[in-house]
Design a protein around this motif. Structure first.
Motif, PDB file in Angstrom:
ATOM      1  N   UNK A 226       0.956  -1.127   0.092  1.00 22.89           N
ATOM      2  CA  UNK A 226      -0.088  -0.015   0.091  1.00 22.89           C
ATOM      3  C   UNK A 226       1.041   1.229  -0.043  1.00 22.89           C
ATOM      4  N   UNK A 227       1.828   1.510   0.648  1.00 23.06           N
ATOM      5  CA  UNK A 227       2.891   2.536   0.905  1.00 23.06           C
ATOM      6  C   UNK A 227       3.347   2.744  -0.574  1.00 23.06           C
ATOM      7  N   UNK A 228       3.926   1.723  -1.403  1.00 23.70           N
ATOM      8  CA  UNK A 228       4.593   2.082  -2.426  1.00 23.70           C
ATOM      9  C   UNK A 228       3.506   2.240  -3.830  1.00 23.70           C
ATOM     10  N   UNK A 229       2.132   1.622  -3.567  1.00 26.88           N
ATOM     11  CA  UNK A 229       1.543   1.783  -4.619  1.00 26.88           C
ATOM     12  C   UNK A 229       0.684   3.307  -4.516  1.00 26.88           C
ATOM     13  N   UNK A 230       0.547   3.690  -3.080  1.00 29.14           N
ATOM     14  CA  UNK A 230      -0.132   5.283  -3.098  1.00 29.14           C
ATOM     15  C   UNK A 230       0.932   6.240  -3.371  1.00 29.14           C
ATOM     16  N   UNK A 237       0.840  10.996 -11.309  1.00 29.83           N
ATOM     17  CA  UNK A 237      -0.322  11.944 -11.688  1.00 29.83           C
ATOM     18  C   UNK A 237      -1.782  11.317 -11.326  1.00 29.83           C
ATOM     19  N   UNK A 238      -1.648  10.135 -10.840  1.00 31.86           N
ATOM     20  CA  UNK A 238      -3.066   9.709 -10.412  1.00 31.86           C
ATOM     21  C   UNK A 238      -3.557   9.756  -8.847  1.00 31.86           C
ATOM     22  N   UNK A 239      -3.809  11.316  -8.833  1.00 28.24           N
ATOM     23  CA  UNK A 239      -3.883  11.623  -7.462  1.00 28.24           C
ATOM     24  C   UNK A 239      -5.160  11.039  -6.638  1.00 28.24           C
ATOM     25  N   UNK A 240      -6.347  11.148  -7.234  1.00 25.09           N
ATOM     26  CA  UNK A 240      -7.503  10.646  -6.729  1.00 25.09           C
ATOM     27  C   UNK A 240      -7.069   9.094  -6.237  1.00 25.09           C
ATOM     28  N   UNK A 241      -6.715   8.219  -6.866  1.00 32.57           N
ATOM     29  CA  UNK A 241      -6.310   6.664  -6.557  1.00 32.57           C
ATOM     30  C   UNK A 241      -5.207   6.878  -5.466  1.00 32.57           C
ATOM     31  N   UNK A 242      -4.262   7.754  -5.492  1.00 27.37           N
ATOM     32  CA  UNK A 242      -3.347   7.631  -4.530  1.00 27.37           C
ATOM     33  C   UNK A 242      -3.998   8.311  -2.963  1.00 27.37           C
ATOM     34  N   UNK A 243      -4.702   9.170  -3.150  1.00 24.51           N
ATOM     35  CA  UNK A 243      -5.468   9.709  -1.988  1.00 24.51           C
ATOM     36  C   UNK A 243      -6.174   8.343  -1.266  1.00 24.51           C
ATOM     37  N   UNK A 244      -7.098   7.608  -2.050  1.00 22.43           N
ATOM     38  CA  UNK A 244      -7.780   6.735  -1.551  1.00 22.43           C
ATOM     39  C   UNK A 244      -7.033   5.543  -1.006  1.00 22.43           C
ATOM     40  N   UNK A 245      -5.978   5.029  -1.576  1.00 18.43           N
ATOM     41  CA  UNK A 245      -5.048   4.019  -1.023  1.00 18.43           C
ATOM     42  C   UNK A 245      -4.237   4.556  -0.003  1.00 18.43           C
ATOM     43  N   UNK A 540     -22.042   4.794  -2.095  1.00 19.72           N
ATOM     44  CA  UNK A 540     -21.806   5.894  -3.142  1.00 19.72           C
ATOM     45  C   UNK A 540     -20.498   6.770  -3.356  1.00 19.72           C
ATOM     46  N   UNK A 541     -19.478   6.553  -2.456  1.00 22.91           N
ATOM     47  CA  UNK A 541     -18.219   6.974  -2.712  1.00 22.91           C
ATOM     48  C   UNK A 541     -17.559   6.405  -3.448  1.00 22.91           C
ATOM     49  N   UNK A 542     -16.975   6.423  -4.455  1.00 25.57           N
ATOM     50  CA  UNK A 542     -16.100   5.668  -5.243  1.00 25.57           C
ATOM     51  C   UNK A 542     -14.962   5.343  -4.542  1.00 25.57           C
ATOM     52  N   UNK A 543     -14.797   3.928  -5.082  1.00 26.88           N
ATOM     53  CA  UNK A 543     -13.389   3.222  -4.483  1.00 26.88           C
ATOM     54  C   UNK A 543     -12.364   3.364  -5.533  1.00 26.88           C
ATOM     55  N   UNK A 544     -11.516   4.142  -5.612  1.00 29.21           N
ATOM     56  CA  UNK A 544     -10.663   4.367  -6.803  1.00 29.21           C
ATOM     57  C   UNK A 544      -9.637   3.334  -6.495  1.00 29.21           C
TER      58      UNK A 544
END
Length: 544
Positions: A226-230, A237-245, A540-544
């Protein structure tokens, strides 16, 4: 089995008696070794001393391996929640204990020691651990150990400031991701891609590593994955998935007491917030990150937090503050050696905009050398942008255009939009308002696409200064769900944490709020979204 006998020099030995007692070996502060026995057994040693009996020390192979495993487990706990120097020393002790009897265990321990030294930014300790790992691995190199040997060889090239020597071995590690779906193989490949500057590939492989670790019950690997993926997603530049992870990782780290892991995720959250323009969030997450980083010597994590604060300063048009913050980190030996090249473009931009170009020129030369190694896909675009800023004259036009051509197509919108913003500012100052408007509109659209609200404000202000019609930046919304746009950024973060299964208390800990404040926000979130339960909110909240 090893044996040694200690005999009293003045007395003959009585008939042998066999009294067994357990003892452990401890290294004292002066470096000497001591056998430590239970207080209940101390009288046996006193009896032996009085009678002159022979003391025979038998070292059982299994006992050594058990001691090594205990040391490895202790190091892992310290790595998650204590000073990195202590973790390194404990891993090194585990490796030394296991070197002769359990080489595979020794390699695991020395690889962990390498990771601790890397995170601490300690080149010397890292190089020492890598050399020890090579000595352990090379005599037993086979199809199973070669990927790890390649990975550690690549790290050694980076640690010894020879990036060219890292490309081939890390490339072989990366290639293994196409042949092997084992969690460890995929994790090493994801890290190798990140070290080679291919953040999009790292994010893709990192997702596979995370899925493999989950499906095979590898709870020991999940925090690292999870650390390295985020971080890879943020770099890509994939900031929304980075924030989610990062939010998922932070919640899990708080739940399991992994203080250092939590600090890393907070640093990633600070970096994503520096893109979104949420300065309060940047400052909150960075402050908590740095409190832990300074206490536990997390050089890598602390450098990321400082980078986030500097980017927030730049987003608000405060280049002097950003330059002052980054100045010590871009000097040779400053900051973390692996993060330092990423800070150079930010420092050059800040220094030039602050009227301090002479301080930026030597850093630009180092950036040129770094780009020449070919290990960072975005380095040439950043170099051309930096050279354009330093040129400032007629040559800057071609350099800005070259930078725009060199930005990787899969690198996200943020860095390219930053180049467009700086180019548009330069064109406006050169009294070319028509061209400036075209460039600044492109910058504005780029910032809108990646949710960089604070930077979009800058582009809008520059557009207004050219005489163009300013445009209100669009608020990013979740696909298919415009209701989330009604939430504030703070409420969206709370909703995202709740959607991962976090309790209100865990949300409060993650965001440094009181539980009562979280309760209040959650009621408002439910009302704004028209939901009545946490389950409905999670749907409702998207899981990136």
């Amino acid at each position: 089995m090893g044996r040694s006998a200690l005999r009293h020099p003045d007395r003959a030995a009585p008939p042998a008696r066999h009294s067994h007692l357990a003892a452990t070996v401890r290294r004292l502060d002066d470096g000497s070794l001591a056998l430590v026995v239970d207080p209940a057994d101390a009288h046996l040693l006193q009896d032996a001393n009085r009678s002159g009996a022979t003391l025979t020390v038998r070292v059982a192979r299994g006992a050594i391996e058990d001691a090594a495993r205990r040391a490895l487990a202790a190091g892992t706990r310290t790595l998650a929640a204590g000073p990195l120097g202590d973790a390194y020393a404990t891993f090194a002790q585990a490796a030394a204990l296991a070197a002769e009897t359990a080489p595979a265990l020794a390699v695991t321990a020395i690889a962990a020691a390498t990771g601790a030294a890397w995170s601490a930014g300690d080149r010397r300790a890292c190089a020492g651990a890598l050399a020890a790992a090579r000595r352990l691995l090379e005599p037993h190199a086979d199809s199973a150990s070669t990927p790890l040997l390649d990975y550690l060889t690549g790290l050694r090239g980076l640690v010894e400031a020879s990036p060219g020597a890292a490309i081939a071995p890390l490339g072989r590690v990366l290639a293994r991701a196409d042949e092997d779906d084992a969690p460890d193989t995929l994790h090493y490949a994801a890290v190798a891609a990140l070290l080679l500057g291919d953040a999009p590939a790292s994010a893709r492989i990192g997702m596979r590593a995370l899925a493999a670790a989950r499906s095979r019950g590898r709870d020991d690997l999940l925090p690292q994955a999870l650390e390295y993926l985020a971080y890879a997603e943020m770099r890509a530049g994939r900031h929304a998935p980075a924030r989610a992870h990062a939010l998922e990782g932070l919640t899990a780290a708080i739940r399991t007491g992994r203080v250092n892991t939590a600090a890393h995720h907070r640093a990633v959250l600070a970096l994503t917030a520096s893109v979104e323009g949420d300065v309060a969030e940047v400052e909150t997450q960075a402050a908590q990150t740095l409190a832990v980083a300074r206490k536990h010597r997390l050089a890598q994590t602390g450098t990321l937090a400082e980078w986030a604060l500097a980017r927030a300063d730049l987003s608000r048009g405060r280049p002097e503050a950003a330059a002052s913050r980054l100045q010590a980190l871009v000097r040779p030996g400053g900051g973390h050696f692996a993060i330092r090249p990423l800070l150079m473009p930010c420092f050059i931009e800040a220094a030039v905009l602050a009227g301090r170009p002479e301080e930026a020129r030597p850093v630009a030369e180092e950036l040129r050398l770094w780009a020449g190694f070919g290990i960072d896909r975005g380095a040439f675009a950043a170099l051309a942008r930096s050279q354009a800023l330093l040129d400032g004259g007629d040559g800057a036009d071609a350099l800005f255009r070259r930078s725009l051509q060199l930005h990787p197509a899969d690198g996200g919108d943020f860095e390219r939009a930053r180049t467009l913003l700086l180019y548009g500012k330069w064109l406006r100052r050169r009294r070319q308002p028509g061209r400036a408007r075209t460039v600044l509109r492109s910058a504005l659209h780029g910032f809108e696409r990646c949710g960089a609200a604070g930077w979009a404000v800058q582009a809008n202000e520059e557009l207004r200064a050219t005489g163009g019609q300013p445009k209100a930046p669009a608020r990013p919304t979740a696909p298919g769900d415009e209701g989330l746009a009604a939430l504030t950024p703070h409420q969206r973060r709370i909703a995202g944490l709740v959607a991962t299964g976090a309790t209100n208390r865990e949300v409060a800990q993650a965001l440094s709020l009181s539980v009562r404040t979280v309760d209040h926000h959650l009621r408002n979130i439910f009302a704004a979204l028209g939901v009545r339960s946490r389950v409905e909110l999670a749907r409702l909240v998207p899981r990136s």
